[in-house]
Design a protein around this motif. Structure first.
Motif, PDB file in Angstrom:
ATOM      1  N   ALA A 337      72.242-105.630 -15.472  1.00 32.71           N
ATOM      2  CA  ALA A 337      70.883-105.168 -15.749  1.00 32.71           C
ATOM      3  C   ALA A 337      70.359-104.322 -14.594  1.00 32.71           C
ATOM      4  O   ALA A 337      69.711-103.289 -14.808  1.00 32.71           O
ATOM      5  CB  ALA A 337      69.965-106.361 -16.009  1.00 32.71           C
ATOM      6  N   LEU A 338      70.645-104.746 -13.347  1.00 34.01           N
ATOM      7  CA  LEU A 338      70.205-103.976 -12.187  1.00 34.01           C
ATOM      8  C   LEU A 338      70.876-102.610 -12.156  1.00 34.01           C
ATOM      9  O   LEU A 338      70.262-101.602 -11.810  1.00 34.01           O
ATOM     10  CB  LEU A 338      70.514-104.743 -10.890  1.00 34.01           C
ATOM     11  N   ALA A 339      72.178-102.588 -12.532  1.00 38.60           N
ATOM     12  CA  ALA A 339      72.905-101.321 -12.516  1.00 38.60           C
ATOM     13  C   ALA A 339      72.392-100.364 -13.579  1.00 38.60           C
ATOM     14  O   ALA A 339      72.485 -99.142 -13.426  1.00 38.60           O
ATOM     15  CB  ALA A 339      74.398-101.574 -12.733  1.00 38.60           C
ATOM     16  N   GLU A 340      71.831-100.902 -14.676  1.00 40.98           N
ATOM     17  CA  GLU A 340      71.386-100.064 -15.786  1.00 40.98           C
ATOM     18  C   GLU A 340      69.894 -99.742 -15.726  1.00 40.98           C
ATOM     19  O   GLU A 340      69.399 -99.015 -16.581  1.00 40.98           O
ATOM     20  CB  GLU A 340      71.682-100.765 -17.120  1.00 40.98           C
ATOM     21  N   THR A 341      69.189-100.300 -14.741  1.00 42.71           N
ATOM     22  CA  THR A 341      67.727-100.206 -14.735  1.00 42.71           C
ATOM     23  C   THR A 341      67.234 -99.397 -13.550  1.00 42.71           C
ATOM     24  O   THR A 341      67.709 -99.553 -12.425  1.00 42.71           O
ATOM     25  CB  THR A 341      67.113-101.617 -14.694  1.00 42.71           C
ATOM     26  N   ASP A 342      66.261 -98.554 -13.795  1.00 40.80           N
ATOM     27  CA  ASP A 342      65.585 -97.811 -12.729  1.00 40.80           C
ATOM     28  C   ASP A 342      64.771 -98.790 -11.887  1.00 40.80           C
ATOM     29  O   ASP A 342      63.879 -99.469 -12.409  1.00 40.80           O
ATOM     30  CB  ASP A 342      64.678 -96.761 -13.366  1.00 40.80           C
ATOM     31  N   PRO A 343      65.060 -98.924 -10.604  1.00 40.37           N
ATOM     32  CA  PRO A 343      64.372 -99.939  -9.792  1.00 40.37           C
ATOM     33  C   PRO A 343      62.878 -99.695  -9.624  1.00 40.37           C
ATOM     34  O   PRO A 343      62.130-100.627  -9.341  1.00 40.37           O
ATOM     35  CB  PRO A 343      65.095 -99.860  -8.434  1.00 40.37           C
ATOM     36  N   LEU A 344      62.426 -98.454  -9.813  1.00 43.97           N
ATOM     37  CA  LEU A 344      61.001 -98.164  -9.618  1.00 43.97           C
ATOM     38  C   LEU A 344      60.179 -98.565 -10.848  1.00 43.97           C
ATOM     39  O   LEU A 344      59.206 -99.311 -10.734  1.00 43.97           O
ATOM     40  CB  LEU A 344      60.804 -96.676  -9.318  1.00 43.97           C
ATOM     41  N   THR A 345      60.577 -98.103 -12.017  1.00 41.26           N
ATOM     42  CA  THR A 345      59.760 -98.301 -13.222  1.00 41.26           C
ATOM     43  C   THR A 345      60.209 -99.489 -14.069  1.00 41.26           C
ATOM     44  O   THR A 345      59.466 -99.937 -14.947  1.00 41.26           O
ATOM     45  CB  THR A 345      59.803 -97.048 -14.104  1.00 41.26           C
ATOM     46  N   GLY A 346      61.440 -99.973 -13.847  1.00 39.40           N
ATOM     47  CA  GLY A 346      61.965-101.058 -14.685  1.00 39.40           C
ATOM     48  C   GLY A 346      62.521-100.575 -16.001  1.00 39.40           C
ATOM     49  O   GLY A 346      63.021-101.377 -16.806  1.00 39.40           O
ATOM     50  N   LEU A 347      62.459 -99.272 -16.268  1.00 40.57           N
ATOM     51  CA  LEU A 347      63.041 -98.723 -17.493  1.00 40.57           C
ATOM     52  C   LEU A 347      64.546 -98.552 -17.323  1.00 40.57           C
ATOM     53  O   LEU A 347      65.049 -98.357 -16.210  1.00 40.57           O
ATOM     54  CB  LEU A 347      62.428 -97.350 -17.807  1.00 40.57           C
ATOM     55  N   ARG A 348      65.259 -98.615 -18.426  1.00 40.77           N
ATOM     56  CA  ARG A 348      66.684 -98.306 -18.356  1.00 40.77           C
ATOM     57  C   ARG A 348      66.844 -96.800 -18.153  1.00 40.77           C
ATOM     58  O   ARG A 348      65.988 -96.007 -18.537  1.00 40.77           O
ATOM     59  CB  ARG A 348      67.399 -98.771 -19.620  1.00 40.77           C
ATOM     60  N   HIS A 349      68.007 -96.432 -17.538  1.00 41.15           N
ATOM     61  CA  HIS A 349      68.132 -95.023 -17.174  1.00 41.15           C
ATOM     62  C   HIS A 349      69.280 -94.331 -17.899  1.00 41.15           C
ATOM     63  O   HIS A 349      69.594 -94.664 -19.049  1.00 41.15           O
ATOM     64  CB  HIS A 349      68.211 -94.833 -15.660  1.00 41.15           C
ATOM     65  N   VAL A 350      69.928 -93.366 -17.238  1.00 37.88           N
ATOM     66  CA  VAL A 350      70.787 -92.399 -17.921  1.00 37.88           C
ATOM     67  C   VAL A 350      71.968 -93.050 -18.645  1.00 37.88           C
ATOM     68  O   VAL A 350      72.283 -92.684 -19.782  1.00 37.88           O
ATOM     69  CB  VAL A 350      71.299 -91.343 -16.921  1.00 37.88           C
ATOM     70  N   GLY A 351      72.648 -94.013 -18.002  1.00 41.60           N
ATOM     71  CA  GLY A 351      73.819 -94.623 -18.632  1.00 41.60           C
ATOM     72  C   GLY A 351      73.506 -95.254 -19.981  1.00 41.60           C
ATOM     73  O   GLY A 351      74.087 -94.881 -21.012  1.00 41.60           O
ATOM     74  N   PRO A 352      72.577 -96.221 -20.033  1.00 43.30           N
ATOM     75  CA  PRO A 352      72.202 -96.812 -21.322  1.00 43.30           C
ATOM     76  C   PRO A 352      71.617 -95.788 -22.304  1.00 43.30           C
ATOM     77  O   PRO A 352      71.815 -95.906 -23.510  1.00 43.30           O
ATOM     78  CB  PRO A 352      71.154 -97.863 -20.941  1.00 43.30           C
ATOM     79  N   PHE A 353      70.896 -94.777 -21.776  1.00 43.18           N
ATOM     80  CA  PHE A 353      70.346 -93.753 -22.666  1.00 43.18           C
ATOM     81  C   PHE A 353      71.469 -92.988 -23.361  1.00 43.18           C
ATOM     82  O   PHE A 353      71.394 -92.693 -24.554  1.00 43.18           O
ATOM     83  CB  PHE A 353      69.461 -92.783 -21.886  1.00 43.18           C
ATOM     84  N   THR A 354      72.536 -92.688 -22.637  1.00 38.98           N
ATOM     85  CA  THR A 354      73.669 -91.978 -23.241  1.00 38.98           C
ATOM     86  C   THR A 354      74.268 -92.781 -24.383  1.00 38.98           C
ATOM     87  O   THR A 354      74.618 -92.236 -25.435  1.00 38.98           O
ATOM     88  CB  THR A 354      74.737 -91.690 -22.171  1.00 38.98           C
ATOM     89  N   GLU A 355      74.378 -94.113 -24.196  1.00 37.13           N
ATOM     90  CA  GLU A 355      74.914 -94.974 -25.260  1.00 37.13           C
ATOM     91  C   GLU A 355      73.972 -94.996 -26.462  1.00 37.13           C
ATOM     92  O   GLU A 355      74.410 -94.926 -27.617  1.00 37.13           O
ATOM     93  CB  GLU A 355      75.121 -96.391 -24.728  1.00 37.13           C
ATOM     94  N   ARG A 356      72.667 -95.116 -26.200  1.00 42.38           N
ATOM     95  CA  ARG A 356      71.701 -95.131 -27.302  1.00 42.38           C
ATOM     96  C   ARG A 356      71.687 -93.789 -28.022  1.00 42.38           C
ATOM     97  O   ARG A 356      71.565 -93.730 -29.255  1.00 42.38           O
ATOM     98  CB  ARG A 356      70.311 -95.464 -26.743  1.00 42.38           C
ATOM     99  N   LEU A 357      71.820 -92.707 -27.273  1.00 45.56           N
ATOM    100  CA  LEU A 357      71.842 -91.375 -27.878  1.00 45.56           C
ATOM    101  C   LEU A 357      73.031 -91.226 -28.814  1.00 45.56           C
ATOM    102  O   LEU A 357      72.912 -90.671 -29.912  1.00 45.56           O
ATOM    103  CB  LEU A 357      71.890 -90.312 -26.774  1.00 45.56           C
TER     104      LEU A 357
END
Length: 485
Positions: A337-357
């Motif tokens: 979860a830490l690896a997939e999450t932007d530490p500032l906003t708590g949103l997931r970032h590019v890696g998980p977004f690519t999978e969702r896309l």
């Protein structure tokens, strides 16, 4: 090498097996006779839990300890109960025997009809033999003779407690979720104790004086032919089960003597009324247990069974191992979860977004590319700390206005993308308008480009259209949302 096996070899196998006092020795003796006659690689595989164990082999320097019970020709023979032959295994199993010459393969069941096979005897030649089907017929007679001797010796050797413990311990390490691990633990408890069923009850811990979280039956396993006690127990009132979890987690493992009629069953009356006559109870906690979670395992039977203390001790060790695996799973998921999450906003970032896309559905998925207006001026005028606060407040506001099935990602410094499940463009634009309003409420302004994924359109192309629409919205001060064409 002889022309085939012939009656003499078949009788030799029966004779040497008859002089052996264990199943393993009988199998090894049979393999020695067959290898001596054929010069080929010979092995005997016996059926175990989910696999075929190689109990005897000759003609190869190394052999696997086990193979899946459905694998290749041995799996086919085991399933059909009939012998089989492969003319040229170098074609049928290309690459399997790399570096070793291989020709015909002959396999026969250890079968005495109408009983199902308990294993197979297998011969692998380093050349192609003539009449492999006739070889298979004769090998089937060997399998029949060896099966009879195995039955005389008491049948398949039972799995030792140490082997069972090791098998389940190794299995726990393969679990990819807490639920799967709980399922494995229930099955292991039933196999080890011989009792009829097991269940895992889970509850989130709450501070004293606050209402308890509801109990949940995480896993259940019932042995074939046993009463479905776990289901009946799960139907007990929640407060009864909660009191039971309290007792198990507070006092540790316990066992019954298997006869509730003459014992003190205070606190366990509902279980007895549900039909439980034997009970083992274990708290499931590792060396670093989660203080927010309370987990109890109940292993039960409707029969009066006296489970010896040694079995209880081994089961405690097994449950401790399961708990350690659970702790590791939790740590692994946290790291992921830490690896997939932007530490500032708590949103997931590019890696998980690519999978969702990649999973975006044509005609049902909208992409909203969101860019913060004048963000560089905020950083330049007020500093990066102020810019970070703006991003956190903005992300929180926009995320809170999305629906449960939608998700917001941070894909760049001041760039976000929302992935929506919608019916049409109009619904996507309404959500985009809410995002603009949420940004305004947090003291920011954003520009949003909206694109629905079209049939046969790559998801990356949809993203490019949404990105272009966002730049169009940014250049026209009258429009904060712009639909892609």
């Amino acid at each position: 090498m002889g022309p085939r096996l012939g009656k003499g070899v078949i009788e030799d196998v029966a004779q040497v097996a008859a002089g052996c006092d264990s199943v393993a020795r009988a199998c090894n003796a049979a393999v020695s006779v067959l290898h001596g006659h054929t010069g080929a690689a010979v092995d005997v595989l016996l059926l175990g839990p989910g696999q075929l164990s190689v109990v005897a082999f000759s003609g190869a320097w190394q052999a696997p300890t086990a193979v899946p019970s459905h694998y290749g020709v041995v799996g086919h023979v085991l399933a059909t109960g009939r012998p089989a032959a492969i003319d040229d295994a170098s074609i049928a199993y290309a690459g399997l025997h790399a570096g070793r010459p291989v020709g015909s393969v002959v396999c026969a069941p250890l079968s005495a009809r109408p009983d199902p096979p308990i294993g197979v005897v297998n011969i692998e030649f380093d050349h192609v033999v003539t009449d492999p089907v006739l070889w298979a017929e004769e090998l089937a007679e060997v399998g029949l003779r060896l099966r009879r001797r195995i039955d005389e010796l008491g049948g398949l050797p039972s799995e030792s407690r140490a082997e069972l413990l090791l098998r389940h311990t190794l299995g726990f390490a393969t679990a990819h979720s807490g639920v799967q691990l709980a399922d494995m633990a229930c099955r292991a408890a039933v196999e080890l104790t011989g009792l009829g069923g097991a269940t895992v009850l889970t509850r989130r811990a709450t501070p004293r004086g606050e209402p308890q979280h509801p109990l949940r039956q995480t896993a259940v396993y019932t042995a074939a032919g046993a009463s479905d006690l776990p289901t009946r127990v799960a139907e007990l009132p929640p407060d009864v089960l909660s009191a039971l979890v309290d007792a198990v987690c507070r006092h540790g493992a316990s066992r019954t003597l298997g006869d509730p009629s003459g014992e003190d069953v205070r606190g366990f009356e509902p279980l007895v009324q549900a039909g439980v006559r034997t009970l083992l109870a274990f708290p499931v906690r590792g060396t670093a247990p989660d203080p927010r979670l309370e987990v109890a395992m109940l292993v039960m039977d409707e029969l009066q069974v006296r489970v010896d203390a040694g079995t209880v001790t081994v089961l405690e060790l097994l449950m401790a191992n399961a708990a350690e695996c659970y702790d590791r799973l939790g740590a692994l998921h946290q790291m992921q979860a830490l690896a997939e999450t932007d530490p500032l906003t708590g949103l997931r970032h590019v890696g998980p977004f690519t999978e969702r896309l990649a999973a975006a559905r044509a005609g049902r998925t909208a992409l909203l590319v969101i860019d913060v207006d004048n963000f560089k001026q905020v950083n330049d005028r007020l500093g990066h700390a102020a810019g970070d606060r703006l991003l956190v407040e903005l992300a929180t506001g926009m995320r809170d206005c999305l629906r449960q099935r939608d998700e917001l990602f941070r894909v760049g410094g001041d760039e976000f993308v929302a992935v929506l499940e919608v019916r049409d463009d109009a619904e996507a634009i309404r959500v985009a308008d809410r995002l603009v309003a949420a940004a305004r409420d947090s003291g920011s302004a954003v520009s949003v480009g909206v694109a629905m994924r079209r049939p046969d359109e790559p998801a990356e192309a949809t993203l490019r259209r949404a990105d272009l629409a966002m730049y169009t919205a940014k250049q026209d001060p009258q429009y904060a949302v712009w639909p892609a064409e």
